[in-house]
Design a protein around this motif. Structure first.
Motif, PDB file in Angstrom:
ATOM      1  N   LYS A 140     -17.004  41.956  17.560  1.00 47.62           N
ATOM      2  CA  LYS A 140     -16.884  40.510  17.762  1.00 47.62           C
ATOM      3  C   LYS A 140     -16.443  39.823  16.469  1.00 47.62           C
ATOM      4  O   LYS A 140     -15.535  38.984  16.469  1.00 47.62           O
ATOM      5  CB  LYS A 140     -18.226  39.936  18.227  1.00 47.62           C
ATOM      6  N   TYR A 141     -17.073  40.187  15.350  1.00 50.77           N
ATOM      7  CA  TYR A 141     -16.723  39.569  14.067  1.00 50.77           C
ATOM      8  C   TYR A 141     -15.328  39.975  13.610  1.00 50.77           C
ATOM      9  O   TYR A 141     -14.597  39.158  13.050  1.00 50.77           O
ATOM     10  CB  TYR A 141     -17.765  39.923  13.007  1.00 50.77           C
TER      11      TYR A 141
ATOM     12  N   GLU B  52     -12.985  37.857  15.522  1.00 49.64           N
ATOM     13  CA  GLU B  52     -13.018  36.489  15.005  1.00 49.64           C
ATOM     14  C   GLU B  52     -12.242  36.387  13.687  1.00 49.64           C
ATOM     15  O   GLU B  52     -11.495  35.424  13.480  1.00 49.64           O
ATOM     16  CB  GLU B  52     -14.471  36.043  14.801  1.00 49.64           C
TER      17      GLU B  52
END
Length: 134
Positions: free
Chosen positions: A77-78, A81
């Motif tokens: 997820k990071y 992002e």
């Protein structure tokens, strides 16, 4: 009873409510079932139960889902992002006529060059202070 800052939630004292004390009045959905008896010998207990059930209507609980995320899911997820933010920065740079900039991590050569510049700057700043003290 409906005050969220209240520490004590006045459920009846019993073995069951003692075992469920972490759930009652906390992060859960709570159902109040009031058992009443319509016969004359039980009127006092029935009234007491109804009054208690009425008080419990004012207790508000906010249930939220408890979940644990896997570290690898958070990392993906990071990373996604970061990639999206880099694309956004590149788009901003192209619209503001700043040319193509890269936002990738510094290479070891770039880090060494930056370190050299920082050390030169710090030694130039420290030198006049040392001369004035002597």
């Amino acid at each position: 009873l409906g005050n969220k800052s209240r520490d004590h939630i006045p459920y009846r004292s019993s073995k069951l409510t003692h075992m469920l004390k972490d759930s009652l009045g906390g992060n859960c959905k709570t159902v109040m079932i009031a058992n009443v008896w319509g016969e004359a010998p039980q009127i006092d207990e029935t009234l007491s139960t109804c009054k208690f059930a009425q008080r419990m209507q004012r207790v508000s609980n906010e249930a939220t889902i408890n979940y644990k995320q896997d570290d690898s899911v958070l990392i993906r997820k990071y990373e996604r992002e970061i990639r999206d933010l880099k694309q956004e920065l590149a788009m901003h740079d192209s619209f503001s006529a700043q040319g193509m900039k890269t936002y990738d991590p510094y290479t070891s050569v770039q880090r060494a060059d930056l370190r050299q510049h920082v050390l030169e700057f710090l030694t130039k700043e420290a030198a006049p202070k040392d001369e004035s003290m002597s």
